[in-house]
Design a protein around this motif. Structure first.
Motif, PDB file in Angstrom:
ATOM      1  N   LEU A  11      -8.405  -4.881   8.835  1.00 42.14           N
ATOM      2  CA  LEU A  11      -8.628  -5.745   7.673  1.00 42.14           C
ATOM      3  C   LEU A  11     -10.092  -6.137   7.523  1.00 42.14           C
ATOM      4  O   LEU A  11     -10.486  -6.642   6.473  1.00 42.14           O
ATOM      5  CB  LEU A  11      -7.774  -7.013   7.774  1.00 42.14           C
ATOM      6  N   ARG A  18      -8.644  -5.194  -2.890  1.00 43.78           N
ATOM      7  CA  ARG A  18      -8.393  -3.812  -2.460  1.00 43.78           C
ATOM      8  C   ARG A  18      -7.032  -3.700  -1.776  1.00 43.78           C
ATOM      9  O   ARG A  18      -6.289  -2.739  -2.008  1.00 43.78           O
ATOM     10  CB  ARG A  18      -9.494  -3.348  -1.512  1.00 43.78           C
ATOM     11  N   VAL A  19      -6.697  -4.686  -0.935  1.00 42.63           N
ATOM     12  CA  VAL A  19      -5.396  -4.705  -0.272  1.00 42.63           C
ATOM     13  C   VAL A  19      -4.278  -4.657  -1.313  1.00 42.63           C
ATOM     14  O   VAL A  19      -3.371  -3.834  -1.236  1.00 42.63           O
ATOM     15  CB  VAL A  19      -5.258  -5.946   0.637  1.00 42.63           C
ATOM     16  N   LEU A  20      -4.354  -5.550  -2.298  1.00 42.88           N
ATOM     17  CA  LEU A  20      -3.325  -5.596  -3.346  1.00 42.88           C
ATOM     18  C   LEU A  20      -3.253  -4.294  -4.130  1.00 42.88           C
ATOM     19  O   LEU A  20      -2.165  -3.776  -4.389  1.00 42.88           O
ATOM     20  CB  LEU A  20      -3.613  -6.745  -4.311  1.00 42.88           C
ATOM     21  N   GLU A  22      -4.109  -1.267  -3.257  1.00 41.45           N
ATOM     22  CA  GLU A  22      -3.531  -0.184  -2.465  1.00 41.45           C
ATOM     23  C   GLU A  22      -2.026  -0.375  -2.279  1.00 41.45           C
ATOM     24  O   GLU A  22      -1.264   0.589  -2.306  1.00 41.45           O
ATOM     25  CB  GLU A  22      -4.239  -0.075  -1.115  1.00 41.45           C
ATOM     26  N   LEU A  23      -1.602  -1.625  -2.084  1.00 39.17           N
ATOM     27  CA  LEU A  23      -0.173  -1.890  -1.940  1.00 39.17           C
ATOM     28  C   LEU A  23       0.584  -1.562  -3.228  1.00 39.17           C
ATOM     29  O   LEU A  23       1.666  -0.964  -3.182  1.00 39.17           O
ATOM     30  CB  LEU A  23       0.070  -3.344  -1.541  1.00 39.17           C
ATOM     31  N   HIS A  26       0.880   2.117  -3.600  1.00 39.39           N
ATOM     32  CA  HIS A  26       1.785   2.718  -2.622  1.00 39.39           C
ATOM     33  C   HIS A  26       3.242   2.324  -2.853  1.00 39.39           C
ATOM     34  O   HIS A  26       4.127   3.182  -2.868  1.00 39.39           O
ATOM     35  CB  HIS A  26       1.360   2.309  -1.209  1.00 39.39           C
ATOM     36  N   VAL A  64       1.312 -10.535   2.954  1.00 42.77           N
ATOM     37  CA  VAL A  64       0.718  -9.401   2.244  1.00 42.77           C
ATOM     38  C   VAL A  64      -0.152  -8.586   3.200  1.00 42.77           C
ATOM     39  O   VAL A  64      -0.099  -7.350   3.193  1.00 42.77           O
ATOM     40  CB  VAL A  64      -0.086  -9.887   1.011  1.00 42.77           C
ATOM     41  N   GLU A  65      -0.937  -9.261   4.019  1.00 38.66           N
ATOM     42  CA  GLU A  65      -1.758  -8.542   4.990  1.00 38.66           C
ATOM     43  C   GLU A  65      -0.882  -7.786   5.982  1.00 38.66           C
ATOM     44  O   GLU A  65      -1.204  -6.661   6.371  1.00 38.66           O
ATOM     45  CB  GLU A  65      -2.702  -9.511   5.703  1.00 38.66           C
ATOM     46  N   TYR A  68       0.301  -4.692   4.326  1.00 41.41           N
ATOM     47  CA  TYR A  68      -0.801  -3.731   4.259  1.00 41.41           C
ATOM     48  C   TYR A  68      -0.956  -3.005   5.600  1.00 41.41           C
ATOM     49  O   TYR A  68      -1.108  -1.779   5.633  1.00 41.41           O
ATOM     50  CB  TYR A  68      -2.092  -4.460   3.885  1.00 41.41           C
ATOM     51  N   MET A  71       1.758  -0.521   5.962  1.00 36.34           N
ATOM     52  CA  MET A  71       1.478   0.645   5.135  1.00 36.34           C
ATOM     53  C   MET A  71       0.476   1.573   5.832  1.00 36.34           C
ATOM     54  O   MET A  71       0.655   2.787   5.866  1.00 36.34           O
ATOM     55  CB  MET A  71       0.932   0.226   3.766  1.00 36.34           C
ATOM     56  N   LEU A  72      -0.576   0.988   6.417  1.00 36.60           N
ATOM     57  CA  LEU A  72      -1.571   1.801   7.111  1.00 36.60           C
ATOM     58  C   LEU A  72      -0.956   2.536   8.300  1.00 36.60           C
ATOM     59  O   LEU A  72      -1.248   3.716   8.527  1.00 36.60           O
ATOM     60  CB  LEU A  72      -2.735   0.930   7.585  1.00 36.60           C
TER      61      LEU A  72
END
Length: 91
Positions: A11, A18-20, A22-23, A26, A64-65, A68, A71-72
């Motif tokens: 992170l 950017r996190v949002l 990409e989520l 995806h 949310v983090e 993320y 997801m990674l």
């Protein structure tokens, strides 16, 4: 903090926007709203409204983090297996 102080933090240096983004790319808003039941994901979702809410709500931002990071990890697993990533996170 510098890069040396957080060399393994995925992170570090990644903006919440950017996190949002990409989520959403995806999973999509609907799946995100199912995983984290907050109105900014389920009722007329947008990056702007979500950013505003998440900046003021630490527990939601942590969720949310966490999504993320999940997801990674899934993308990394799929890359090692040589299979294309799926939006639902299914194997």
């Amino acid at each position: 903090m510098t890069e040396r102080e957080q060399p393994h933090n995925p992170l570090h240096g990644v903006t919440l926007e950017r996190v949002l983004t990409e989520l959403v790319d995806h999973f999509g808003w609907e799946a995100m709203g199912q995983r984290i039941a907050i109105r900014c994901f389920t009722a007329d979702p947008s990056i702007g409204s979500s950013l505003k809410f998440l900046r003021k709500t630490p527990w939601a931002r942590e969720k949310v983090e966490g999504m993320y990071l999940y997801m990674l990890r899934e993308k990394a697993r799929q890359a090692r297996r040589g299979s294309p990533p799926t939006a639902s996170g299914e194997r």
